[in-house]
Each structure stands twice: as structure tokens, then as C-alpha cells.
Write an enzyme that holds these catalytic residues in place. Sequence first.
Site, PDB file in Angstrom:
ATOM      1  CB  CYS A   2      19.229 -46.424 -55.985  1.00  0.00           C
ATOM      2  SG  CYS A   2      17.697 -46.256 -56.848  1.00  0.00           S
ATOM      3  NE  ARG A  27      21.252 -50.204 -50.620  1.00  0.00           N
ATOM      4  CZ  ARG A  27      21.082 -49.784 -49.382  1.00  0.00           C
ATOM      5  NH1 ARG A  27      21.826 -50.298 -48.431  1.00  0.00           N
ATOM      6  NH2 ARG A  27      20.196 -48.874 -49.088  1.00  0.00           N
ATOM      7  CD1 TRP A  74      14.724 -52.170 -56.835  1.00  0.00           C
ATOM      8  CD2 TRP A  74      13.393 -50.463 -56.272  1.00  0.00           C
ATOM      9  NE1 TRP A  74      13.564 -52.687 -56.325  1.00  0.00           N
ATOM     10  CE2 TRP A  74      12.734 -51.662 -55.965  1.00  0.00           C
ATOM     11  CE3 TRP A  74      12.742 -49.262 -55.989  1.00  0.00           C
ATOM     12  CZ2 TRP A  74      11.468 -51.709 -55.405  1.00  0.00           C
ATOM     13  CZ3 TRP A  74      11.479 -49.302 -55.423  1.00  0.00           C
ATOM     14  CH2 TRP A  74      10.858 -50.518 -55.141  1.00  0.00           C
ATOM     15  CG  ASN A 100      20.764 -43.961 -54.070  1.00  0.00           C
ATOM     16  OD1 ASN A 100      20.900 -44.218 -55.257  1.00  0.00           O
ATOM     17  ND2 ASN A 100      21.483 -44.541 -53.114  1.00  0.00           N
ATOM     18  N   GLY A 101      16.777 -41.749 -54.213  1.00  0.00           N
ATOM     19  CA  GLY A 101      15.692 -40.927 -53.672  1.00  0.00           C
ATOM     20  C   GLY A 101      14.743 -40.520 -54.776  1.00  0.00           C
ATOM     21  CD  GLU A 481       9.484 -62.912 -40.694  1.00  0.00           C
ATOM     22  OE1 GLU A 481       8.706 -62.012 -41.020  1.00  0.00           O
ATOM     23  OE2 GLU A 481      10.655 -62.967 -41.097  1.00  0.00           O
ATOM     24  CE  LYS A 485      11.609 -63.530 -44.423  1.00  0.00           C
ATOM     25  NZ  LYS A 485      11.669 -62.504 -43.474  1.00  0.00           N
ATOM     26  CD  GLU A 488      10.779 -61.666 -47.898  1.00  0.00           C
ATOM     27  OE1 GLU A 488      10.910 -60.484 -48.237  1.00  0.00           O
ATOM     28  OE2 GLU A 488      11.028 -62.068 -46.745  1.00  0.00           O
ATOM     29  CG  HIS A 504     -14.166 -66.375 -37.927  1.00  0.00           C
ATOM     30  ND1 HIS A 504     -15.467 -66.454 -37.485  1.00  0.00           N
ATOM     31  CD2 HIS A 504     -13.384 -66.645 -36.853  1.00  0.00           C
ATOM     32  CE1 HIS A 504     -15.470 -66.759 -36.193  1.00  0.00           C
ATOM     33  NE2 HIS A 504     -14.214 -66.882 -35.795  1.00  0.00           N
ATOM     34  CE  LYS A 603      18.604 -56.906 -45.721  1.00  0.00           C
ATOM     35  NZ  LYS A 603      17.693 -57.930 -45.159  1.00  0.00           N
TER      36      LYS A 603
END
Length: 608
Positions: A2, A27, A74, A100-101, A481, A485, A488, A504, A603
Site C-alpha cells: 500500500c 510497490r 494491496w 498501511n499495515g 536467484e 527472477k 516472479e 537426488h 515491492k
Amino acid sequence: MCGIVGYIGEKQAATLLVDGLKRLEYRGYDSAGVSLMNGKGVETRKAKGKIAMLEKAISSQPIHGKVGIAHTRWATHGPPNECNAHPHHDCTGKISVVHNGIIENYGPLRAMLKKTGHTFVSDTDTEVLAHLIEAAFDGNLEDAVVDALALVEGTYGIAVLSADDPEKIVAARKGSPLLIGIGEGENYVASDVAAILAHTRQVVYLDDGEMAIVKRDGYQVCDLDQQTIKKRVNRIEWDLDQIEKGGFDHFMLKEIMEQPHTIENTMRGRLVTEEGFSKLGGLNLTMDDLQNLDQIIITACGTSWHSALIGELMIEEHARIRCEVEYASEFRYRNPIVTDRTLCVVISQSGETADTLAAMREAKRRGAKTLGLVNQVGSTIAREDDGGIYLHAGPEIGVASTKAFTSQVIALALLTLKLGRLRNMSVVQGREIAQAMEALPGQIQSILDRAKEIEKIAEAFVDATNFLYLGRGYNFPVALEGALKLKEISYIHAEGYPAAEMKHGPIALIDADMPVVFIAPHDSVFDKVVSNVQEVKARGGRVIAITSRHEDSLDGKIDYEFRIPQTIDMLNPVLAAIPLQLLAYYIAAKRGLNVDQPRNLAKSVTVE
Ligand code: F6R
């Protein structure tokens, strides 16, 4: 996640606030809204979806006013729709709140408020704040906010307007970032400096437990007992063009391309090549502290956790200090062994990730010294750590972290040099590392100059549904990584594995439809990786190899090859990450996806 922006001044606020929200789009959000004081009361427009939808709502029903608050949501409590979008209101519609929160005790509060006659229209936790403020309001907004917040458990960054106390915005913070932007005859409130950078560079960061009363001609910060707190005014050094695309199709591509400069900025003034040493001014650790360390714990999330894994290898190999890497979300809830000889290194691009912040606070409580490797200047982790190394990579807007990752690895290399040279690393060894670091910006540039080669490889895999990334030693975290990338931003399922672990289990997946990316530069484990490549090829897998020179042993075994320049083992991740970032970028862009704002992602993850 948010975003909040607020304005009080002499300009018409609607466009200004919506422009501020656009700067926060990166974000991640799913709905947006704005409330203005229109001279008679509070007027609000909201919309589900992109900010363009909010603009549409405003242009079909314009609103006017010079005081206002705005928000990108969000979704946490209740689906993304117009009703759940912020701002939220009390029963009279005179009080407007953006938040926000998460209000953890919103259930009992809502039940209690309903019993006393309050009517709720949304599914959100935030709406209880508007009603609590209404219940406490007696003519003065900050008094009512203080009373309301006394009943609240959870985290918040809020901005509040009241039609009955109209010449102010009241803002308060606990656990969610918030700042005041200072202008001339006007002031701002924001959750992120990007929202207001077009208007002012002077900001005051609120700390947890603080409230601000923001008026046209000034502001006052106090605690929740309304005791005034003197705050430092910070100057933001970023430029506006750093938060704009500058001709690139996406922020992610721009940020990938910036890496020769961003890692240079991370090293600037810190690398003493001749002495094979690093100068790190912000550590706030004495020579004794540094020499007496017997353990380092590195904690982080996501991409920052991957750089932590590289840091662990560097520190143990070159500084010979025991080092553990922990997911911040796990560390905070277990019973880790931490002593006053433990250094807890906390890595975070945003400096606001809730789990990472909580892990740092837990390490502190247990007696560890904390060191933040943070990009966002003035962020909560940067303010609460005992010392730190700023990454100086500049604002990272693309949700997928790229330049912050390479700068984190550089910061960890600087820390390794510092710790190693205080122990048993020779000047010759230190100098070799420093020289290799100095060569990196040019080497990265030479990779970026060949981005087209990666784009060609990407074309062949646009329709892939799975990917495997394999590497060993320093390149295993790079495999993780690379896979992160890709998944996502392209929504292709991808896994990273240590190359030898493949046999394995994951080897069962290998067939002609499974592209396998090997990170195989010429390093101390290269020969071992060749046998893993052979195993994939024997099962019909398609191999993409990141190599650093011609290798006879790979002849006939790879389908696509991209060469990176040769460097020392510990710095291979910096170079190997670049083609993997580009591969993910081009695949996602060719699939027509929203690269900078992938679905469901934010973000900076400021909730647990
Ligand atoms: C992935 C990504 C995330 C972040 C993670 C931690 O591209 O960006 O995995 O790395 O959310 O964020 P920071 O570093 O801000 O703590």
C-alpha cells in the site's frame, strides 16, 4: 504494498495526489482512492484496478480541494474492489482515513463499534480506525487520533482528515513507514519519498509511536502522549530521473542496465586497492568488536536472502568467521543462539521488510550487534541498526530486484575484505580481491553490450512452462536467484538447485521440454558441473550454459551458451546474475507481461 500520499497547501490537490500515487505504483496495488476537503466536507473517489481507473472516476465526477489524502491498496482484508479501497470513512462521512499495515484486533473493535451503533460498509480492518476516531472526536482531530490509536493492536501508517477540523492532516506511524515532505506554504505526507520527490527534497521520517500534525505553514511531531519531539530534517539526494524510465520500456531493464554504475557507487570511496582493504565508515563497531566476533548471522528475505548465501561463502572462505544465513521470517520465531559476540547482518533493499525488521529487533534483544546492508536511505532498518553499509544503488522501482542484488554482493565483498584483513587475509590476497572488484563495472558493461544475444536465447523459451537452474559453490545462490527472477515476472515455474543435488530427485523431471540453465563459469568446481551437464544432456534436456571461456569438455553438450568475463570465484555471482536477469526480463516481456508490477507481488513487503 500500500502507498500513502497527502497534501495541504494552495494548489488543487487532486492531480498532485494522483501523480504521487503513480510514483508509488511500483510497490504493487490493486485499487486506489483519494479524499479531498472541498470546502463543505470530505469528498472521495475510489476505483478498483489501476490508477488510470481512478483518474477516469475523477474526470467523470471532478473533485476540488487543496487538502487531501490518497492511497493505493494491496488487499489484505477483503477482495480488491471499490468499496474496500481506501480512504475509509466514519458514519458521518466527515472523517477520512488511509492506512498501511494491519489492525490485528479489528474483529473485536468492529464488534464493539457495531454494538454502539456504528455502521460498516467494507471488509477492511482500516474502517475501524475511521469509526474509532469518530467515537473519540470532540473538535480536535489529533486528540481523537491519539484516543483511537490507544485501542489498536497491530501496525499502521495512517493519514487522517476531518471536515470538522479541516486545516490539517494528522499522520501517525507504528511499523509502517511514513514521512513528512516540507514545502513552502505547503506540506506533504507520504509512505515513500518517491511520491513527493517532484515537489520537495526536504523530509522528516516519522519513527514508531510518533504522530504528526501537518498544516500548510508548518508541522509538529509528537509522541502519543502529545509530547513534542524535535526531528531532524533530511535532504533526499535522489534525482527525479532516477525514478523515471528514461526511455527504457521498463524500470527493470533500466535498472539492469544501470549496474556498471550502481556497483561503482557501492564501492566508491570504500575500496583501498593497494592495501587490499576496505574502509567502511558506518559500521559503528570498534576494532575490538570486529576482532572478537565469533559468529555472523545474516538474515534477509527473497533476493536479499540469496545475496546473504553468497556472503556466507565469502565470509567463511576469506574471513574465516563462522556464518549462518537465516530466512528472516524463520529467525524471528525460533530460539537462535545469539551472544554479544554475534554480528547480525541484515540485508534489505527497501529497509522496510517486516520480517527482516522483526528479525533484526530480535537479534538486538538477544545481545547481537546489528549491521544493515540497506539501499533505501532513512528506512526503518537503516535507522534502527547499530551500523550499516548503504548500497547507494539509487531507487529500485521494478518489483523484481536486480541492481540491489549486485550491490548487496559488493557490500558483502567489502565487509569480507574488512573482516578478512583484520584476521588472516594477506595483503596480496586482499589486493587480488580488490582488483577483481574494480574490474567488475567494465565487465558488466561488456555483458550488457551483448544483451541481444540473451534476447535471442529468450525467444526460444517464451513458451516454456518449467525451468531448472543449476550451479555449485558461489553459483548455487545465483541459480536460486535466476529461478526467482524468472518465476516472479514470467510466471514460469522455475527451481534453483545445487547442480549435484539434481540426481537426488529433480533429474526425474528432465526431458526435451525442460530447459536447464547451468551457471558454469570456469571456477574451482567447474569440472564437477560438467558431469551434471552431461547427465542432463543424456536425458534429452535442453541446456543453456553461462560459461566464462571455451571449454573442450562442454563441446556438444550445450544448446545455448552465453559467455561472461573471467573473475575470481567469489565475484562470479555479480557477473553471472546479469544474463539471468536479462533472460527473465526478455522472456517476460515477450510474453507481454507487466514486468515491473508482476501479479500478487509488492515491492516492499511491510506485512508479516
Ligand atoms: C525479488 C524481490 C524480493 C525481495 C524481498 C526482500 O525480486 O525483490 O524477493 O528481495 O521481498 O525485500 P527487501 O530486500 O526490500 O527486504
